[in-house]
Design an enzyme around this catalytic site. Structure first.
Site, PDB file in Angstrom:
ATOM      1  N   GLY A 281       0.789  -0.951  -0.077  1.00 42.33           N
ATOM      2  CA  GLY A 281      -0.010   0.030   0.056  1.00 42.33           C
ATOM      3  C   GLY A 281       0.836   1.272   0.087  1.00 42.33           C
ATOM      4  N   GLY A 325       3.384  -3.044  -4.783  1.00 45.59           N
ATOM      5  CA  GLY A 325       3.206  -3.303  -6.043  1.00 45.59           C
ATOM      6  C   GLY A 325       3.234  -1.939  -6.821  1.00 45.59           C
ATOM      7  N   ARG A 326       2.195  -1.091  -6.313  1.00 48.00           N
ATOM      8  CA  ARG A 326       2.171   0.319  -7.108  1.00 48.00           C
ATOM      9  C   ARG A 326       3.649   1.108  -6.921  1.00 48.00           C
ATOM     10  NH1 ARG A 326      -2.807   3.305  -6.496  1.00 48.00           N
ATOM     11  NH2 ARG A 326      -3.131   1.876  -4.636  1.00 48.00           N
ATOM     12  N   TYR A 370     -12.917   5.837  -8.021  1.00 56.18           N
ATOM     13  CA  TYR A 370     -12.686   6.546  -6.696  1.00 56.18           C
ATOM     14  C   TYR A 370     -12.139   7.936  -6.845  1.00 56.18           C
ATOM     15  CZ  TYR A 370      -9.148   3.002  -7.165  1.00 56.18           C
ATOM     16  OH  TYR A 370      -8.026   2.182  -7.591  1.00 56.18           O
ATOM     17  N   CYS A 397     -19.076   6.594 -23.966  1.00 59.24           N
ATOM     18  CA  CYS A 397     -20.473   7.263 -23.658  1.00 59.24           C
ATOM     19  C   CYS A 397     -20.807   7.308 -22.129  1.00 59.24           C
ATOM     20  CB  CYS A 397     -21.596   6.723 -24.558  1.00 59.24           C
ATOM     21  SG  CYS A 397     -23.134   7.328 -24.901  1.00 59.24           S
ATOM     22  N   GLU A 398     -20.112   8.417 -21.499  1.00 59.94           N
ATOM     23  CA  GLU A 398     -20.240   7.952 -20.087  1.00 59.94           C
ATOM     24  C   GLU A 398     -19.843   9.492 -19.447  1.00 59.94           C
ATOM     25  OE1 GLU A 398     -21.809   6.290 -16.812  1.00 59.94           O
ATOM     26  OE2 GLU A 398     -21.320   5.061 -18.577  1.00 59.94           O
ATOM     27  N   TYR A 427      -2.224  -0.716 -11.727  1.00 62.75           N
ATOM     28  CA  TYR A 427      -4.129  -0.707 -11.614  1.00 62.75           C
ATOM     29  C   TYR A 427      -4.623  -0.085 -12.977  1.00 62.75           C
ATOM     30  CZ  TYR A 427      -2.793  -2.096  -7.013  1.00 62.75           C
ATOM     31  OH  TYR A 427      -2.353  -2.609  -5.777  1.00 62.75           O
TER      32      TYR A 427
END
Length: 483
Positions: A281, A325-326, A370, A397-398, A427
């Site tokens: 994290g 990871g990130r 998020y 289309c959002e 991610y």
């Protein structure tokens, strides 16, 4: 073009407080971009010795570009940081690369070359790791709902550690190990009750969520595992969240989990060399406003805290494990897009430029999921106009299809320009989808002036091939769905 002198002031009216207007809208903020990123004499962005326009011509857009040398260096750096921190206290540390951040056979091999282990959390990720010839003993397997066939595959393969997440999973493992007559080492995932200083969707150690056992339930789970003839309890695991800056949460979480660890030692439930895995994290910089803690400082702070808590309880430092990871793969990744349309929208007293690109939430879902913030820069050239507040949006289309919510870009961004979004190595590809039947882009590794595809991009033909109502798959006109 923005010739109106009031345009910059209108832009600032809609800008968030954290976003400072840059003196130069072409600059590349240190820490947000790969260390190899710079601008060539013609103004084009260069990554690992290759100009962005050259990458776009060869591989198309969108394309996720991954600086291989920086990924490898960050992996080695993480291992050294945690290993050195543990050694100062006479202990040992293991580092697992969290494959959920981004996993391919090539990346898995880079991790093994760097001395790391690999953490997976699905049958698919396990298959990738095994296909990359990751030694099974160096694989950890996470997940709150590991199905029977997945557990069987893991036990058959002889993977090093399964992180158990429920009483049902313990009983499944008991039956599988007996049926296969194979031993399996496990860690028990514990919810310490500590919240990470992050978005609630990313905080994974508070009790009201799907992962792991409460402290009280974990003790009962450990007792149950201890009863099983072929399931060995190696230790405890706790992960408090993602994109965390600082060590305060880790210190408090470690204190609570070590209390349980000490009780299990006293009861004889934990054997020699018990493991305490504190997860990952560790945050990175997505914008120049982010100030992540350097990995060496994080490692020292976390390990020092664990050592202090062990000293208070009169117990030896456990074997420590971590799962970055990130922080390994995030910053080395840059996504290149082509600009399709631009328009300026007036909102009250403010003004914002909308820049539409040829990707979007299908290749980077994090802003829609998020509210993740990103940066962007022109990649094919330098802009010459003053910076204007811009929002980079996708082609879907959002209305929530936002790639970069708030950024200052040169006012002369125009269709056909290349735009680069940094810190997309983690991610983005794993969360990619085919929303609106948009093919997923390729992932390209770059190193010392050379580029190669490590994950193939999709074509429209690939999408049609999955549709059982089409036979045979029709050819697609040139230019549609090409990499």
């Amino acid at each position: 073009m923005h010739d109106d002198a009031t345009a910059p002031e209108q832009s600032r009216a809609l800008a968030p407080d954290w976003l400072a207007e840059p003196d130069d809208p072409n600059d590349l903020a240190a820490g947000v971009w790969p260390a190899s990123a710079h601008r060539a004499g013609d103004g084009a962005l260069v990554i690992a010795g290759i100009p962005a326009p050259e990458l776009a011509r060869e591989f198309g857009t969108p394309v996720l570009v991954l600086d291989e040398d920086e990924v490898r260096a960050r992996a080695r750096g993480a291992l050294a940081a945690f290993g050195d921190a543990a050694a100062r206290h006479g202990g040992r540390a293991r580092v697992y690369y969290a494959g959920k951040a981004f996993l391919s056979t090539e990346v898995a091999r880079w991790m093994i070359d760097a001395g790391l282990n690999v953490d997976v959390c699905s049958a698919g990720e396990l298959a990738v790791a095994l296909a990359a010839d990751v030694p099974p003993a160096r694989i950890g397997f996470h997940g709150n709902n590991k199905r029977v066939f997945e557990l069987e595959r893991a036990v058959e393969a002889g993977i090093g550690t399964i992180i158990v997440d429920s009483e049902i999973e313990i009983e499944r493992l008991a039956a599988i190990t007996e049926r296969l007559d194979r031993r399996q080492s496990v860690l028990i995932r514990v919810n310490s009750g500590v919240h990470a200083e992050t978005h609630s969707f990313l905080a994974t150690a508070h009790e009201d969520q799907k992962f792991g056992f409460t402290l009280e339930a974990a003790e009962r789970a450990a007792e149950r595992v201890h009863e099983l003839p072929l399931v060995d309890l190696a230790g405890l695991h706790c992960h408090i969240g993602s994109q965390i800056f600082g060590t305060g949460g880790f210190r408090e979480s470690a204190s609570r989990v070590l209390e349980l660890h000490a009780r299990l030692l006293e009861a004889g439930i934990l054997g020699e060399d018990p493991v305490l895995n504190l997860g990952g994290g560790f945050g990175i910089a997505y914008t120049r406003a982010d100030t992540p803690t350097p990995i060496a400082e994080l490692a020292s702070g976390i390990v020092d805290a664990v050592a202090d808590e062990c000293a208070v309880r009169g117990i030896d430092l456990p074997v420590l494990a971590f799962e970055p990871g990130r922080s390994i793969v995030g910053t080395p990744g840059v996504t290149l897009y082509e600009v399709g349309t631009t328009k300026t929208v007036t909102v009250g007293e403010g003004e914002r430029r909308y820049v539409s690109v040829d990707g979007g939430m299908s290749d980077n879902a994090r802003p829609a999921l998020y509210g993740a913030q990103y940066s962007a820069r022109l990649a094919s050239r330098e802009g010459t106009d003053a910076p204007v507040l811009s929002r980079v949006v996708g082609l879907h289309c959002e209305s929530g299809d936002v790639v970069v919510d708030h950024e200052y870009l040169p006012g002369d961004v125009t269709p056909g320009d290349l735009l680069a979004v940094p810190a997309t190595g983690a991610y983005c590809a794993p969360l990619a989808s085919n929303y609106n039947h948009v093919p997923r882009p390729p992932v390209v590794a770059v190193s010392d002036g050379r580029a190669r595809i490590i994950v193939r991009g999709e074509r429209i033909e690939d999408l049609l091939a999955r549709d059982a109502g089409i036979d045979p798959v029709p050819a697609v006109r040139a230019g549609e769905g090409e990499e």
